[in-house]
Design a protein around this motif. Structure first.
Motif, PDB file in Angstrom:
ATOM      1  N   GLN A 313       0.818  -1.213   0.000  1.00 20.51           N
ATOM      2  CA  GLN A 313       0.000   0.000   0.000  1.00 20.51           C
ATOM      3  C   GLN A 313       0.854   1.266   0.000  1.00 20.51           C
ATOM      4  OE1 GLN A 313      -0.504   2.261   2.953  1.00 20.51           O
ATOM      5  NE2 GLN A 313       1.379   1.266   3.625  1.00 20.51           N
ATOM      6  N   LYS A 466      -7.535  -5.030  -3.900  1.00 23.91           N
ATOM      7  CA  LYS A 466      -7.927  -5.085  -2.506  1.00 23.91           C
ATOM      8  C   LYS A 466      -7.207  -6.234  -1.812  1.00 23.91           C
ATOM      9  CE  LYS A 466     -12.360  -2.783  -1.879  1.00 23.91           C
ATOM     10  NZ  LYS A 466     -13.657  -2.891  -1.209  1.00 23.91           N
ATOM     11  N   ASP A 498      -7.845  -1.234   0.696  1.00 21.36           N
ATOM     12  CA  ASP A 498      -7.781  -0.786  -0.697  1.00 21.36           C
ATOM     13  C   ASP A 498      -6.362  -0.268  -0.900  1.00 21.36           C
ATOM     14  OD1 ASP A 498      -7.850   0.617  -3.121  1.00 21.36           O
ATOM     15  OD2 ASP A 498      -9.967   1.106  -2.872  1.00 21.36           O
ATOM     16  N   LEU A 501      -5.502   2.941  -3.022  1.00 17.90           N
ATOM     17  CA  LEU A 501      -5.811   4.235  -2.417  1.00 17.90           C
ATOM     18  C   LEU A 501      -5.153   4.422  -1.064  1.00 17.90           C
ATOM     19  CD1 LEU A 501      -9.630   4.504  -3.258  1.00 17.90           C
ATOM     20  CD2 LEU A 501      -7.703   5.564  -4.468  1.00 17.90           C
ATOM     21  N   THR A 503      -6.241   3.074   1.777  1.00 22.04           N
ATOM     22  CA  THR A 503      -7.266   3.180   2.810  1.00 22.04           C
ATOM     23  C   THR A 503      -7.628   1.789   3.325  1.00 22.04           C
ATOM     24  OG1 THR A 503      -9.006   3.119   1.131  1.00 22.04           O
ATOM     25  CG2 THR A 503      -8.247   5.288   1.863  1.00 22.04           C
ATOM     26  N   ARG A 507     -12.951   3.181   5.545  1.00 22.32           N
ATOM     27  CA  ARG A 507     -12.550   3.985   4.391  1.00 22.32           C
ATOM     28  C   ARG A 507     -12.299   3.143   3.145  1.00 22.32           C
ATOM     29  NH1 ARG A 507      -7.499   6.794   6.314  1.00 22.32           N
ATOM     30  NH2 ARG A 507      -7.432   5.046   7.768  1.00 22.32           N
TER      31      ARG A 507
END
Length: 592
Positions: A313, A466, A498, A501, A503, A507
């Motif tokens: 991430q 995801k 996610d 993003l 988050t 979120r």
């Protein structure tokens, strides 16, 4: 021969048909009934005296065999043999009491291990601590209410056993002392919990209540008084470790809103459940709320977190994608499923232990090492020139031991059917079946004290970018359960991430279980139980921890004659044991 057998049979018949008064006293002693016989100390001495000692040992041996306790039964029957019996009787006392003293000492060890008496000595030598890389300004809350320095922290490289030994020796001294201290004996008899551990919890030691509850559950003891603190931590406890469906339900969508538009896919929770079960043989599963620290660790956004999630991430994945586009002339917006396998298997190989052992001397952070290694492997695959830093990454990678289960150094990445996709050679990575998720696991050192070294289950949807991450850990003491205890696995529900993003939780489109309100009644019941055993009532606006602290300090505990007799019995055992080989001390610890 027949005469000898007949004599032996008469001897055992005499033992098994002992007078009712003797039988009752024996039963009371072994069943832990509260109405202790005033002749308790005499009984203890008699157990070590010729003739009466053999009779007592033989009868207890028969009872142990009937209960299925063959080790204690064997020692009991050997202890009934004239002349030979004293040694086995002493050994039996040591085995019984060793179980108690080991468990009680482990329970009294602070959750934040700092080396005990050894750590205290180091705190007086800050220059030595600084040279060892130990923080000299850290404050650790103690059971006494005071604070101490960092001492010798548990994770100090190469010195973990020393830290544990020092803490264990300190806890042993406190445990022995408490067994002969009238108020401590009365407190534990009344509340069912050791005063030292409750004081540590009340002092605010991080993870102390959770660790104590897990250990007490393993021992089969009442944990309800701790519920005023720990019931906010656990969403559900006592799930049968063999019940795959119940576990899958609890770690999936059970504790999120029913109308949540982005639930955890069933195939992920059903895959996560066996992963949890594989960490134990029999016992139960406790579901911990992943709110706050648990969620951020799972998402890779805490200071300590799975290295794969930190890389996935963060900028590492973006950097790898940019490298692939530049060198292959593509303009991809995201990694392909096969490229994602390479990313996961490499980042998975560089866990906290492998990084410290092979990469740390040349790379400042795990993500830097992962980024460099991904770039170097891509160059090797395409026959490009390898840079100096890239060669160091490859050299470190080649030192990682080959895993027997997979025959690879990279982490195992599997498809939905459990087929292995990963390979040490990029060209040999298998194609990812359509709509399949990529699943792997990675160890890391959690900041959640009751977890410590934890395991992250990671399932990635490479198309929708995801990840579903669950953190779990088997509660143990240095790899072992409390003596006579069962397995307890702590598991967090899956956290949705996610990673494109950056988050997670709400979120990321998945409701966070931190909003679960089902423990309100548990909190009330726990407060009622704590009031019952301490005589202290909870105030309306009082937090659970503040209430526990006040209840421990103000508990209406009164030393009874039975408490005094129990201590006298322990002292009697010391005398009867003759202080031989330390057996007297351990025998004195045996619960009446």
């Amino acid at each position: 021969m027949s005469d000898a057998l007949d004599t032996n049979n008469k001897f055992w018949k005499f033992i098994s048909t002992a007078p009712m008064s003797v039988s009752q006293n024996l039963s009371k002693e072994r069943q832990n009934l509260p109405d202790i016989d005033p002749a308790d100390a005499v009984y203890n001495a008699a157990a070590f005296t010729p003739v009466s000692g053999e009779i007592i040992s033989g009868r207890e041996g028969i009872e142990d065999f009937q209960e299925g306790n063959y080790l204690m039964g064997s020692l009991g029957l050997l202890g009934a043999v004239p002349l030979l019996g004293y040694g086995p009787r002493l050994a039996k006392g040591m085995v019984k009491s060793a179980r108690n003293i080991i468990n009680d000492t482990a329970l009294n060890m602070p959750t934040n291990v700092r080396g005990g008496i050894i750590g205290d000595a180091l705190d007086k030598a800050p220059r030595v601590q600084k040279a060892m890389g130990i923080s000299t300004d850290k404050k650790v809350p103690l059971a006494s209410g005071r604070t101490a320095g960092a001492g010798l922290p548990y994770y100090t490289p190469f010195l973990k056993p020393v830290s544990v030994a020092g803490e264990g020796a300190t806890a042993l001294g406190k445990t022995v002392k408490s067994k002969f201290t009238p108020r401590d004996v009365a407190f534990e008899r009344q509340t069912g919990l050791p005063r030292e551990k409750l004081k540590e919890i009340a002092a605010g030691a991080e993870g102390a209540s959770e660790t104590a509850e897990l250990m007490l559950r393993q021992m089969g003891r009442d944990t309800r008084p701790l519920g005023v603190v720990s019931n906010k931590t656990y969403l559900q406890q006592g799930i049968d470790l063999t019940d795959t469906n119940a576990i899958a339900d609890a770690v999936g969508n059970k504790f999120v809103r029913a109308n949540n538009p982005n639930p955890v896919p069933d195939k992920v929770s059903k895959r996560y459940a066996p992963h949890i079960q594989a960490q134990g043989k029999s016992g139960t599963v406790s579901i911990k709320n992943p709110a706050y620290v648990g969620s951020s660790e799972a998402a890779g956004q805490a200071s300590v977190a799975p290295n794969t999630m930190k890389a996935l991430q963060g900028n590492t994945r973006k950097s790898y994608l940019a490298t692939l586009n530049a060198r292959e002339g593509t303009s991809l917006k995201q990694l392909t499923p096969k490229q994602t396998v390479e990313f996961l298997q490499v980042s998975g190989a560089v866990d906290v232990h492998m990084f410290r052992k092979y990469f740390k001397k040349d790379f400042e952070t795990p993500t830097t090492a992962i980024n460099t290694l991904l770039r170097a492997r891509h160059k090797v695959q395409n026959g490009a020139k390898i840079g100096k830093g890239e060669q160091k990454a490859l050299d470190a990678f080649n030192k990682i031991p080959v895993k027997k289960a997979t025959g690879t150094r990279v982490a195992a990445v599997r498809d939905d059917a459990g087929n292995l996709l990963s390979s040490d050679t990029i060209a040999n990575i298998k194609a990812v079946p359509e709509n399949n998720f990529l699943t792997m696991q990675q160890t890391f050192n959690s900041s959640q004290k009751e977890l410590g070294g934890a395991n992250a289950f990671i399932s990635v949807d490479p198309v929708n970018q995801k990840a579903y991450v669950g953190i779990s850990d088997k509660h143990d003491i240095g790899g072992l359960n409390p003596v006579g205890g069962e397995d307890i696995i702590t598991a967090q529900p899956l956290v949705s991430v996610d990673y494109a993003l950056g988050t997670y939780g709400k979120r990321a489109g998945l409701a966070d279980p931190s909003t679960f309100k089902g423990n309100t009644k548990q909190q009330r019941d726990a407060a009622k139980r704590l009031e019952e055993v301490t005589g202290v009532r909870k105030r309306p606006s009082e937090t659970g921890r503040d209430y526990l602290r006040r209840a421990v300090e103000g508990a209406d505990v009164r030393v009874t004659k039975d408490d005094q007799r129990k201590i006298a019995g322990r002292v009697g055992k010391v005398g009867a044991g003759g202080l031989l080989t330390g057996a007297a001390i351990t025998s004195a610890m045996d619960d009446e």
